[in-house]
Design an enzyme around this catalytic site. Sequence first.
Site, PDB file in Angstrom:
ATOM      1  N   GLU A   1       1.193  -1.175   0.062  1.00  0.00           N
ATOM      2  CA  GLU A   1      -0.191  -0.038  -0.045  1.00  0.00           C
ATOM      3  C   GLU A   1       0.984   1.462   0.226  1.00  0.00           C
ATOM      4  O   GLU A   1       0.998   2.442   1.030  1.00  0.00           O
ATOM      5  CB  GLU A   1      -0.872   0.198   1.252  1.00  0.00           C
TER       6      GLU A   1
ATOM      7  N   GLU B   1      -5.571  -8.505  -0.927  1.00  0.00           N
ATOM      8  CA  GLU B   1      -6.100  -8.239   0.186  1.00  0.00           C
ATOM      9  C   GLU B   1      -7.615  -7.643  -0.200  1.00  0.00           C
ATOM     10  O   GLU B   1      -7.886  -6.846  -0.515  1.00  0.00           O
ATOM     11  CB  GLU B   1      -5.537  -6.751   1.024  1.00  0.00           C
TER      12      GLU B   1
END
Length: 473
Positions: free
Chosen positions: A179, A370
């Site tokens: 991320e 995810e």
Amino acid sequence: MGFPEGFLWGGATAANQCEGGFDEGGRGLANVDVAPVGPDRAAVVTGERKMFAFDDEHFYPAKGAIDMYHRYREDIALFAEMGFTCYRLSIAWTRIFPNGDELEPNEEGLAYYEDLFRCCREHNIEPLVTITHFDCPMHLIEEYGGWRNRKMIEFYERLCRVLFTRYKGLVRYWLTFNEINMILHAPFMGAGICFEPGEDHDAIKYQAAHHELVASALATKIAHEVDPENKVGCMLASGSVYPRTCSPDDVWAAMEYARENYFFIDVQARGAYPPYALKRLERKGVMPKMERGDEEILAAHTVDFVSFSYYNTRCVSTDPAEQVEGNLFMGARNPYLEETQWGWPIDPKGFRTTINEIYDRYQKPLFVVENGLGAVDEPDENGYVEDDYRIDYLRAHIEQMRLAVEEDGVPLMGYTMWGPIDLVSAGTGEMKKRYGFIYVDRDNLGNGTLARSRKKSFAWYKKVIASNGEDLA
Ligand code: BG6
């Protein structure tokens, strides 16, 4: 039809959220270790409050986490029982280089991950390795200021070279930074950045981002040099941005917001700073210092695939009265969506939209690394949880993912849901916010036996994998 043959199914974890053993095996201290559970966590992970060591007033959940450091064989066996063909995990940088700036790696740390990867292979599980998942050696923060310092590129390169060389043949899929856009929202967690009073936050964040982007491109270069079989991906905290209304102001605000996050992947996947970013950084007076050769490095070493996490879409409004806080992202409430117990919108259809949007933008293979539901679980005396809410969430999302593949033709490499085994929440530091198919007996303050038990969703996911995503009942 449906998912292609060889589609990778599994789960994802991060070292600091599951390993524990923070002072074992020669491991050094990291930023993630000193993030406490409780109300002070937000200020620490955003770099507003300096916490560079443990104190007596706080509980630090990453120190012990779920003790996967000692139990990985047992845990990987449970993943294998569900039929995982892929396990995404991250390396704790400080197990390999305890301080971060050593010239020689720590053999004990290298041997630890080697055994873990071998264990995956024994179970026919493909490891997908995140090189840094919210993870920066404390020494590099104290000595160099974290990613704000260009020296970090060199330390990261050394880490990468060691990993690619040592695990050649064992690991083929790599992600450079988890991320990467999180640097904007949680700079201490994302990049080891702690602010001094009076500093220009944006200038520091974008300078650090530039260093990470160059480091990521160099990692891709080295990965390909060491083994042409290596596939390297970038990783975005994704979620399409909806305008709260169709007012052109809201629409434009949504586009700007989306670009703020896409900026990183635009560089990693297309190889250059996009014009909108250059203009904006210039206008705000926060253009990062670049060195000669940086542009060439970014252009020459773009990623092989684009990976992302998806939990929800975002909603943006220009009306100040509409602003609410949710996750680490600011935005407006979407009245069409239900929310989790932690106030995250639930938007399965937005998953299909997001997957398509990312593919339209990059035209590279995608990997969902995810997706999942954080919820409170109530186990019975055997640790069994009837987690139909989790099954419902995952079913709805996998259905939409199937449509993106089957109806829209998006090339998707795999799906690793977040937190197949309960682990420490990155956002809140809680154990109570559980994602797993496997229950772990541990509470927010570290009490519990750490025993593992299968929830109802365990058998469900096993069936999903066995049918290659056909049987979602
Ligand atoms: C992602 C992170 O942001 O979301 C994970 O990559 C994190 O590390 C996950 O755990 C879920 O967020 P949270 O705050 O519920 O743990």
